[in-house]
Design a protein around this motif. Sequence first.
Motif, PDB file in Angstrom:
ATOM      1  N   ILE A  69       0.831  -1.204   0.000  1.00 20.47           N
ATOM      2  CA  ILE A  69       0.000   0.000   0.000  1.00 20.47           C
ATOM      3  C   ILE A  69       0.866   1.254   0.000  1.00 20.47           C
ATOM      4  CG2 ILE A  69      -1.693   1.327   1.322  1.00 20.47           C
ATOM      5  CD1 ILE A  69      -2.783  -1.354   2.351  1.00 20.47           C
ATOM      6  N   ASP A  70       1.869   1.252   0.867  1.00 24.04           N
ATOM      7  CA  ASP A  70       2.732   2.431   0.979  1.00 24.04           C
ATOM      8  C   ASP A  70       3.447   2.737  -0.333  1.00 24.04           C
ATOM      9  OD1 ASP A  70       1.967   2.672   3.605  1.00 24.04           O
ATOM     10  OD2 ASP A  70       3.757   1.710   4.427  1.00 24.04           O
ATOM     11  N   LYS A  71       3.877   1.712  -1.032  1.00 23.03           N
ATOM     12  CA  LYS A  71       4.589   1.929  -2.288  1.00 23.03           C
ATOM     13  C   LYS A  71       3.674   2.454  -3.387  1.00 23.03           C
ATOM     14  CE  LYS A  71       8.430  -1.254  -1.589  1.00 23.03           C
ATOM     15  NZ  LYS A  71       9.070  -2.539  -1.952  1.00 23.03           N
ATOM     16  N   ASN A  72       2.380   2.226  -3.243  1.00 26.36           N
ATOM     17  CA  ASN A  72       1.429   2.753  -4.223  1.00 26.36           C
ATOM     18  C   ASN A  72       1.079   4.216  -3.971  1.00 26.36           C
ATOM     19  OD1 ASN A  72       0.765   0.804  -6.197  1.00 26.36           O
ATOM     20  ND2 ASN A  72      -0.348  -0.381  -4.665  1.00 26.36           N
ATOM     21  N   THR A  73       1.344   4.670  -2.758  1.00 27.67           N
ATOM     22  CA  THR A  73       0.910   6.013  -2.371  1.00 27.67           C
ATOM     23  C   THR A  73       1.489   7.083  -3.289  1.00 27.67           C
ATOM     24  OG1 THR A  73       0.664   5.333  -0.070  1.00 27.67           O
ATOM     25  CG2 THR A  73       0.872   7.683  -0.496  1.00 27.67           C
ATOM     26  N   GLU A  74       2.772   6.962  -3.617  1.00 33.27           N
ATOM     27  CA  GLU A  74       3.409   7.984  -4.445  1.00 33.27           C
ATOM     28  C   GLU A  74       2.721   8.123  -5.795  1.00 33.27           C
ATOM     29  OE1 GLU A  74       7.804   9.027  -6.357  1.00 33.27           O
ATOM     30  OE2 GLU A  74       7.597   7.426  -4.857  1.00 33.27           O
ATOM     31  N   SER A  75       2.363   6.976  -6.419  1.00 33.26           N
ATOM     32  CA  SER A  75       1.719   7.027  -7.738  1.00 33.26           C
ATOM     33  C   SER A  75       0.383   7.756  -7.679  1.00 33.26           C
ATOM     34  CB  SER A  75       1.513   5.602  -8.269  1.00 33.26           C
ATOM     35  OG  SER A  75       2.735   4.934  -8.430  1.00 33.26           O
ATOM     36  N   PHE A  76      -0.398   7.494  -6.646  1.00 28.75           N
ATOM     37  CA  PHE A  76      -1.736   8.073  -6.555  1.00 28.75           C
ATOM     38  C   PHE A  76      -1.732   9.518  -6.072  1.00 28.75           C
ATOM     39  CE2 PHE A  76      -2.921   3.582  -6.597  1.00 28.75           C
ATOM     40  CZ  PHE A  76      -4.086   3.586  -7.340  1.00 28.75           C
ATOM     41  N   HIS A  77      -0.718   9.901  -5.327  1.00 30.50           N
ATOM     42  CA  HIS A  77      -0.747  11.197  -4.652  1.00 30.50           C
ATOM     43  C   HIS A  77       0.210  12.233  -5.240  1.00 30.50           C
ATOM     44  CE1 HIS A  77      -3.342  10.225  -1.094  1.00 30.50           C
ATOM     45  NE2 HIS A  77      -3.068   9.009  -1.510  1.00 30.50           N
ATOM     46  N   GLY A  78       0.684  12.014  -6.458  1.00 30.24           N
ATOM     47  CA  GLY A  78       1.555  12.990  -7.094  1.00 30.24           C
ATOM     48  C   GLY A  78       0.772  14.175  -7.639  1.00 30.24           C
ATOM     49  N   GLU A  79       1.497  15.109  -8.212  1.00 34.12           N
ATOM     50  CA  GLU A  79       0.883  16.276  -8.851  1.00 34.12           C
ATOM     51  C   GLU A  79       0.739  15.988 -10.341  1.00 34.12           C
ATOM     52  OE1 GLU A  79      -0.243  19.015  -7.500  1.00 34.12           O
ATOM     53  OE2 GLU A  79       0.339  18.481  -5.441  1.00 34.12           O
ATOM     54  N   TYR A  80      -0.485  15.996 -10.840  1.00 40.66           N
ATOM     55  CA  TYR A  80      -0.731  15.632 -12.233  1.00 40.66           C
ATOM     56  C   TYR A  80      -1.586  16.693 -12.918  1.00 40.66           C
ATOM     57  CZ  TYR A  80       0.844  11.202 -10.339  1.00 40.66           C
ATOM     58  OH  TYR A  80       1.579  10.222  -9.702  1.00 40.66           O
ATOM     59  N   ALA A  81      -1.325  16.845 -14.207  1.00 39.27           N
ATOM     60  CA  ALA A  81      -2.030  17.876 -14.970  1.00 39.27           C
ATOM     61  C   ALA A  81      -3.479  17.499 -15.230  1.00 39.27           C
ATOM     62  CB  ALA A  81      -1.304  18.134 -16.293  1.00 39.27           C
ATOM     63  N   ASP A  82      -3.737  16.199 -15.399  1.00 43.96           N
ATOM     64  CA  ASP A  82      -5.099  15.772 -15.708  1.00 43.96           C
ATOM     65  C   ASP A  82      -5.273  14.306 -15.313  1.00 43.96           C
ATOM     66  OD1 ASP A  82      -3.754  14.327 -17.712  1.00 43.96           O
ATOM     67  OD2 ASP A  82      -4.191  15.827 -19.236  1.00 43.96           O
ATOM     68  N   LEU A  83      -6.469  13.786 -15.543  1.00 39.31           N
ATOM     69  CA  LEU A  83      -6.789  12.413 -15.165  1.00 39.31           C
ATOM     70  C   LEU A  83      -5.914  11.410 -15.905  1.00 39.31           C
ATOM     71  CD1 LEU A  83      -8.516  10.313 -13.721  1.00 39.31           C
ATOM     72  CD2 LEU A  83     -10.251  10.600 -15.528  1.00 39.31           C
ATOM     73  N   ARG A  84      -5.683  11.642 -17.188  1.00 40.08           N
ATOM     74  CA  ARG A  84      -4.870  10.701 -17.953  1.00 40.08           C
ATOM     75  C   ARG A  84      -3.454  10.591 -17.378  1.00 40.08           C
ATOM     76  NH1 ARG A  84      -5.142   8.282 -22.930  1.00 40.08           N
ATOM     77  NH2 ARG A  84      -3.125   7.453 -23.602  1.00 40.08           N
ATOM     78  N   GLU A  85      -2.888  11.721 -16.987  1.00 41.37           N
ATOM     79  CA  GLU A  85      -1.539  11.700 -16.430  1.00 41.37           C
ATOM     80  C   GLU A  85      -1.517  10.917 -15.117  1.00 41.37           C
ATOM     81  OE1 GLU A  85       1.542  15.056 -14.853  1.00 41.37           O
ATOM     82  OE2 GLU A  85       0.652  15.391 -16.853  1.00 41.37           O
ATOM     83  N   LEU A  86      -2.564  11.086 -14.311  1.00 42.94           N
ATOM     84  CA  LEU A  86      -2.676  10.307 -13.074  1.00 42.94           C
ATOM     85  C   LEU A  86      -2.765   8.820 -13.383  1.00 42.94           C
ATOM     86  CD1 LEU A  86      -3.289   9.710 -10.083  1.00 42.94           C
ATOM     87  CD2 LEU A  86      -5.645  10.435 -10.494  1.00 42.94           C
ATOM     88  N   LEU A 179      -6.837   1.938 -21.737  1.00 44.86           N
ATOM     89  CA  LEU A 179      -8.041   1.225 -21.321  1.00 44.86           C
ATOM     90  C   LEU A 179      -8.664   1.882 -20.092  1.00 44.86           C
ATOM     91  CD1 LEU A 179      -9.971  -1.050 -21.790  1.00 44.86           C
ATOM     92  CD2 LEU A 179      -8.405  -2.602 -20.600  1.00 44.86           C
ATOM     93  N   ALA A 180      -7.833   2.334 -19.149  1.00 44.15           N
ATOM     94  CA  ALA A 180      -8.360   3.026 -17.970  1.00 44.15           C
ATOM     95  C   ALA A 180      -9.079   4.312 -18.364  1.00 44.15           C
ATOM     96  CB  ALA A 180      -7.224   3.326 -16.994  1.00 44.15           C
ATOM     97  N   VAL A 181      -8.504   5.054 -19.304  1.00 46.35           N
ATOM     98  CA  VAL A 181      -9.156   6.279 -19.785  1.00 46.35           C
ATOM     99  C   VAL A 181     -10.485   5.932 -20.449  1.00 46.35           C
ATOM    100  CG1 VAL A 181      -8.991   8.169 -21.453  1.00 46.35           C
ATOM    101  CG2 VAL A 181      -7.012   7.576 -20.027  1.00 46.35           C
ATOM    102  N   LEU A 182     -10.487   4.870 -21.240  1.00 48.21           N
ATOM    103  CA  LEU A 182     -11.708   4.448 -21.933  1.00 48.21           C
ATOM    104  C   LEU A 182     -12.810   4.111 -20.929  1.00 48.21           C
ATOM    105  CD1 LEU A 182     -12.726   3.969 -24.847  1.00 48.21           C
ATOM    106  CD2 LEU A 182     -12.010   1.582 -24.588  1.00 48.21           C
ATOM    107  N   LEU A 183     -12.458   3.429 -19.848  1.00 42.84           N
ATOM    108  CA  LEU A 183     -13.456   3.104 -18.836  1.00 42.84           C
ATOM    109  C   LEU A 183     -13.963   4.354 -18.129  1.00 42.84           C
ATOM    110  CD1 LEU A 183     -12.085  -0.174 -17.190  1.00 42.84           C
ATOM    111  CD2 LEU A 183     -13.933   0.073 -18.842  1.00 42.84           C
TER     112      LEU A 183
END
Length: 400
Positions: A69-86, A179-183
């Motif tokens: 869980i902790d290792k996933n935190t950085e990916s989810f909690h970064g600064e992103y320009a839009d949903l696709r970048e996240l 695929l994530a964007v498509l969903l």
Amino acid sequence: MTEARPRSTRPRDRKQQIIAAASEQFRASGFHNVGISDIAEAVGISGPAVYRHFRGKQELLHATLADAIDKNTESFHGEYADLRELLDAVAAGTLERRHTGVLWERELAHLPPEQRQELRARYVATIEPLRTAIAASRPDLTAGAVEVLLRAIIAVFAAMSQHAGKVDPARARPMMTDLAVLLCEFRGLESGDGAADGGRPVPRGRLLPVSRREAVLVAATRLFAERGYEAVGMEDIAAAAAGMAGPSLYHHFSGKPAILVAALTRCLEAMLFDLSAALEYAEEPGQALDAALYSFVRISIQHGDAMRALLHEIVNVPAEDRQAVRRMQHDYVAEWTALLSGHRPELSAAEAELLVHTAHSVVTTLSQVDEIWTSRARRQDIVALGRTVLGLPVDAPPAD
């Protein structure tokens, strides 16, 4: 005079080495099939050395899940320009930790309830930025519909990272992100108030078959799904099977492993049987694949207990039976892959197989989470989401 040998020093990252080894061992063999000595050997230390860092295997399991869980935190909690970048960042992070989803889904049940609750709360907090971003991009959706899309996207990441080994690495991450964007853009959840149309049947009396053998299979499958294979004893199965006596079970099965094998084999045979009908009556690969998808959704909804056992308990199948069960699983996926390749010839065989695994993951995830059914996901919604993953026409008429 001999020169004194320097004292060996313990690596500063020894604890992390143990966590990494435990994670891989638990993933490959299952929590109950791994000993502290196995983990110690993988790290290159003695068993007692593991206990300098962890009091036991259960504490080590908690540490592996918390670490994931902790290792996933950085990916989810970064600064992103839009949903696709996240989504792209989450895809990249998930690919780096390909098998943590399996560990989470299968082994969490082996922790005490308070630890499970704590880890779930941490996980929910970790993925909250994605939930918020989906809601912001889709103001037309209710909170329940956002939850459906969130669960579907997490299932995409988990399945595609786990099965991406055969795909060109340069293609895996873009496929996941696209695929994530498509969903996220999926249309079909905007209206409606719940599972009134084709939803999960609510168990009431749980009628058992007249046949004692059938009653044992039904009761055991449900218990395996609810508690986990290792936590269920023959006496538990006997009591759930219309109050049978424990010893009488052995008139029908040689033991608990034989019951598990029978349950898994039955589920796979049902899936293959339905698939054969799709192949018999379809006129082209896409039509057959759509019929197979509809069948898979129905089985996942109506026989969720068996599906959960199939997904999580195969590591407990005896070695002499495991190959046959795996072969049936492989044959089922291979048939879907051939149909998808026929429908979408632009895909490589590896890419088609990856999308098949992903569609299965999305369907089983949405059909087995009860709280989703109280919000919005209905059978046709799950079919439509599966079609989206596979690249089938989303608004085609029902396959049944």
